[in-house]
Design a protein around this motif. Structure first.
Motif, short mmCIF file in Angstrom:
data_model
loop_
_atom_site.label_atom_id
_atom_site.label_comp_id
_atom_site.label_asym_id
_atom_site.label_seq_id
_atom_site.Cartn_x
_atom_site.Cartn_y
_atom_site.Cartn_z
N SER A 58 2.12 17.53 0.71
CA SER A 58 3.07 17.96 -0.36
C SER A 58 2.73 16.93 -1.54
N ALA A 59 2.11 15.68 -1.47
CA ALA A 59 1.51 14.96 -2.26
C ALA A 59 0.60 15.75 -3.06
N GLY A 108 2.59 11.37 -6.19
CA GLY A 108 1.54 11.97 -5.21
C GLY A 108 0.56 10.85 -5.19
N ARG A 109 0.05 10.16 -6.32
CA ARG A 109 -0.90 9.46 -6.09
C ARG A 109 -0.78 8.20 -5.24
N GLU A 110 0.52 7.61 -5.22
CA GLU A 110 0.81 6.30 -4.38
C GLU A 110 0.73 7.21 -2.60
N ALA A 111 1.31 8.31 -2.49
CA ALA A 111 1.12 8.92 -1.28
C ALA A 111 -0.07 8.97 -0.86
N LEU A 112 -1.17 9.35 -1.55
CA LEU A 112 -2.53 9.57 -0.96
C LEU A 112 -3.18 8.45 -0.95
N SER A 113 -2.79 7.15 -1.87
CA SER A 113 -3.42 5.89 -1.65
C SER A 113 -2.90 5.36 -0.10
N VAL A 114 -1.78 5.64 0.05
CA VAL A 114 -1.37 5.15 1.31
C VAL A 114 -2.08 5.63 2.46
N PHE A 115 -2.33 7.15 2.21
CA PHE A 115 -2.86 7.84 3.28
C PHE A 115 -4.22 7.46 3.43
N TYR A 116 -5.26 7.04 2.47
CA TYR A 116 -6.38 6.57 2.38
C TYR A 116 -6.41 5.28 3.20
N ARG A 117 -5.51 4.28 2.76
CA ARG A 117 -5.36 3.16 3.58
C ARG A 117 -5.21 3.20 5.01
N MET A 118 -4.28 4.12 5.31
CA MET A 118 -4.13 4.69 6.72
C MET A 118 -5.53 4.86 7.47
N TRP A 163 3.31 4.53 8.74
CA TRP A 163 2.42 5.01 7.62
C TRP A 163 2.96 6.70 7.26
N ASN A 164 3.32 7.43 8.40
CA ASN A 164 3.91 8.58 7.81
C ASN A 164 5.10 8.52 6.95
N SER A 165 6.14 7.64 7.11
CA SER A 165 7.42 7.43 6.40
C SER A 165 6.88 7.05 5.15
N MET A 166 6.03 6.23 4.68
CA MET A 166 5.73 5.68 3.61
C MET A 166 4.91 6.82 2.70
N ILE A 167 4.09 7.55 3.44
CA ILE A 167 3.33 8.68 2.47
C ILE A 167 4.64 9.75 2.24
N SER A 168 5.27 10.16 3.26
CA SER A 168 6.45 11.28 2.87
C SER A 168 7.39 10.68 1.88
#
Length: 712
Positions: A449-450, A422-432, A409-414
């Motif tokens: 950073s997102a 940023g949008r995509e990063a935060l969306s992955v974070f919510y899915r996490m 998850w971290n690799s995908m977010i960063s």
DNA sequence: GTCCGCGGGA
């Protein structure tokens, strides 16, 4: 290993008794005695000789007048089957026993433990009738506690602790060491330390266990303390001690201590042990001594996949990515097959080089050989694709994964954050969060950073002050640096400055540079000058700062400032690194230096560049000739700009790749303002996605815009 | 007479 005495006995048995046994079992005089069968079974177990053991078993069944074997014979058989990994055959014998003693129980439990069925050990232990004849002994507890270690079953482990304390079994060294190990594996170092300090009689295994526990849990000074105690007590070291202490040196990056240990290893003649060898390579690698690591590697003659991977990792960790990659064919040539760790190291080396084609090839290899299913390989693929500019490919790997860990998850977010998405990063974070995966320190660096990319100031502070606190994650300088970026991007420079002054954090060059970047974008020269002074106090040779400062003056048309910076650089003998860009086409990396005419296709490249620059001028592109400080005619200034290395590389890419393919370019410095404007328009005119990885971040140009939102 | 513990590479 066996001593010569029992071996000769077994040789006698094997040569004299077994042939006659196989010839005829009616000959009573050649039948095996009870002691002989048990010794033979032990021999079969020790040598994992399944055929021999089976023969003895058959002999016992046919020659015995009784149908039932006695307890000791059956125990020996159970032990033999266990050692040959035939746990179900062992269990069958165990279940059929009319009566069992404590050895029967400990043998079958050890069998399950060694075959990885720790849970079954605990089940058997629970079914063991404590009140009856059977009283669990030190063997039982050594195995049960080891199973607790495997399962991280601290509750059961603590229950065993009180029992062995009451019964005095704790004073058996096996039990003490197993208990201590249980606490270290369950991450309870206080518990481990209590056992270590309160129970007398520490042997080499105790020391190995406690030091290793401290190192693995990051208590380095405590580990060092125990090491000193061990040295003072003249405990003789074994191979495991060397491996453990070298691991400590690696974590401490203490090359002096590491070299001393290396000396001890040579004195003891243990240098050819593969475990010691890999620990040595790793230690030198982590201390930044690639040459010493290579020497240690070259000294070894039987080099397995672990040793090859260790030396590749050493190169990769020290930034020598090409050296790491070049070892791969050498390894295969020596007949050593890569495993999942080798693939992970190789892919991370590709990430360091942004070598996507090479990474693609490894992806294919990993797929064919079945290693792509390993989490570390998939995680490394995500990292490789996002660091070499294709976050879409990274997402493809991510989406196809069935199991994901925090690193995934971290690799995908960063990955998304680095690309400004940023949008995509935060969306992955919510899915996490929905997937109930627990975020860690690294996760929030990506998340913050997102927020910075999206200019979400309030959300950023919410994550820092609220969510991280709730999740008990202590913020570090990386998180605070994201906050500076966040405020800086929003133009709230004085707030960013106040934030830095109000926190008692040891700010590093990266943090100050973030603020300087913000000053550069928002043209705040007075603050920028001040910040640059702070950076140069930390590192007077930080070339990036001089360049950024000079660019800041240039942007504000303050040529006097530009000249003074140049003068300062000359005075301090600081040279601007020449701009270099590179692009991979068909497995070949083409390198371009600014104003470079060395490429064999130079003429076509310059023609193409002139053509495309002409096209974008129609769209309103005006070369930023004012930013060129060379004292020459305007016409020549325009020429300087058009020969910037990234423009050359992009022109080459347009000429040599299919019209739909995105163009990936890597640059050693930050992109200049003129190139950024030009490339945006080129992406529109040429209808191409152009991805540039500069010294700071990714820029993804498409249809006239860039994912950095013109902020970098 | 038979059974038990610690270790390496991302």
């Amino acid at each position: 290993m066996h001593t010569s005495k029992p071996l000769s006995l077994f040789q006698h048995v094997l040569t004299k008794k077994i042939p006659s046994l196989l010839k005829s079992n009616s000959d009573k005089s050649s039948a095996l005695s009870l002691e002989d069968t048990i010794k033979l079974l032990k021999f079969s177990a020790d040598t994992r000789d399944f055929k021999l053991g089976r023969t003895i078993h058959a002999h016992l069944i046919t020659s015995s007048s009784n149908v039932q074997l006695n307890v000791i014979q059956t125990n020996s058989l159970i032990h033999f089957y266990v050692k040959c990994d035939e746990i179900s055959l062992a269990r069958k014998l165990f279940d059929q026993m009319p009566e069992r003693n404590v050895v029967s129980w400990s043998s079958i439990m050890a069998g399950y433990f060694h075959n990885g069925f720790a849970l079954e050990v605990l089940n058997l232990f629970k079914s063991l009738n404590f009140g009856g004849f059977l009283c669990p002994n030190e063997y039982i507890f050594a195995t049960v506690l080891s199973s607790c270690s495997d399962l991280r079953a601290i509750k059961e482990g603590v229950q065993c602790h009180s029992y062995v304390l009451k019964t005095g079994l704790l004073f058996h060294s096996y039990v003490k060491n197993a208990l201590l190990h249980m606490y270290t594996r369950c991450l309870d170092m206080e518990g481990a330390l209590r056992v270590f300090k309160s129970v007398p009689g520490s042997d080499i295994l105790t020391y190995n266990s406690i030091i290793n526990g401290f190192v693995e849990n990051g208590y380095l000074s405590e580990a060092l303390e125990v090491l000193i105690q061990m040295v003072n007590e003249y405990v003789v070291w074994d191979h495991v001690t060397y491996v453990t202490v070298l691991g400590l040196c690696a974590h401490l990056k203490d090359i002096k201590l590491g070299s001393q240990v290396h000396g001890q290893i040579l004195k003891a003649g243990s240098e050819s042990d593969e475990f010691v060898g890999s620990a040595l390579i790793d230690m030198y690698g982590k201390c930044g001594k690639t040459i010493y690591a290579r020497n240690a590697f070259d000294e070894l003659h039987d080099r397995n996949v672990v040793l090859w991977t260790a030396i590749m990792a050493t190169y990769s960790q020290n930034g020598c990515f090409e050296e790491a990659l070049n070892l791969f064919p050498e390894m295969v040539l020596e007949g050593v097959q890569p495993n999942e760790y080798s693939y992970a190291v190789m892919l991370n080396s590709c990430a360091g080089l942004s070598a996507m084609r090479h990474g693609d090839m490894l992806n294919g290899h990993a797929l064919k050989s079945g290693f792509k299913n390993y989490m570390i390989v998939a995680n490394a693929l995500i990292n490789m694709y996002s660091k070499s500019g294709s976050v879409d490919h990274a997402n493809q790997v991510f989406s196809n994964m069935i199991y994901r860990d925090t690193v995934t998850w971290n690799s995908m977010i960063s990955g998304y954050s680095h690309h400004g998405l940023g949008r995509e990063a935060l969306s992955v974070f919510y899915r996490m969060l929905v997937a109930a995966e627990v975020p860690n320190y690294v996760t929030f660096v990506g998340v913050l950073s997102a927020c910075a990319h999206l200019g979400l100031v309030d959300e950023g502070f919410y994550y820092l002050n609220q969510l991280m606190k709730d999740m008990r994650i202590e913020p570090g300088v990386e998180h605070y640096t994201c906050i500076i970026g966040l405020l800086g991007r929003a133009g709230r420079l004085s707030e960013a400055e106040n934030f830095m002054n109000s926190r008692s954090v040891r700010w590093d060059v990266v943090a100050w540079r973030t603020l300087l970047s913000a000053c550069h974008v928002h043209r705040n020269i007075s603050l920028g000058k001040q910040v640059a002074e702070n950076i140069l106090k930390l590192d007077p040779n930080d070339v990036g700062t001089y360049i950024l400062l000079s660019n800041m003056y240039a942007k504000a048309r303050r040529w006097d400032g530009v000249v003074s910076i140049r003068k300062l650089m000359r005075g301090r003998e600081i040279k601007k690194e020449p701009g270099v860009s590179w692009i991979q086409v068909k497995n070949i990396t083409h390198v371009f230096v600014s104003e470079d005419k060395n490429h064999k296709d130079s003429i076509q490249i310059y023609d193409k560049l002139a053509d495309i620059l002409g096209q974008i001028k129609h769209l309103g592109y005006v070369p930023d000739i004012a930013s060129v400080v060379h004292d020459v005619e305007d016409e020549q200034k325009e020429e300087y700009l058009s020969f910037h290395s990234e423009k050359l590389a992009i022109a080459f890419g347009l000429l040599n790749t299919p019209s739909e393919a995105p163009i990936h370019v890597i640059k050693n410095l930050r992109m200049c303002h003129d190139c950024h404007t030009a490339v945006k328009l080129i992406s529109m005119v040429a209808q191409r996605k152009i991805i540039v990885r500069d010294a700071n971040r990714f820029h993804c140009f498409q249809s006239g815009t860039c994912t950095c939102g013109d902020y970098w």
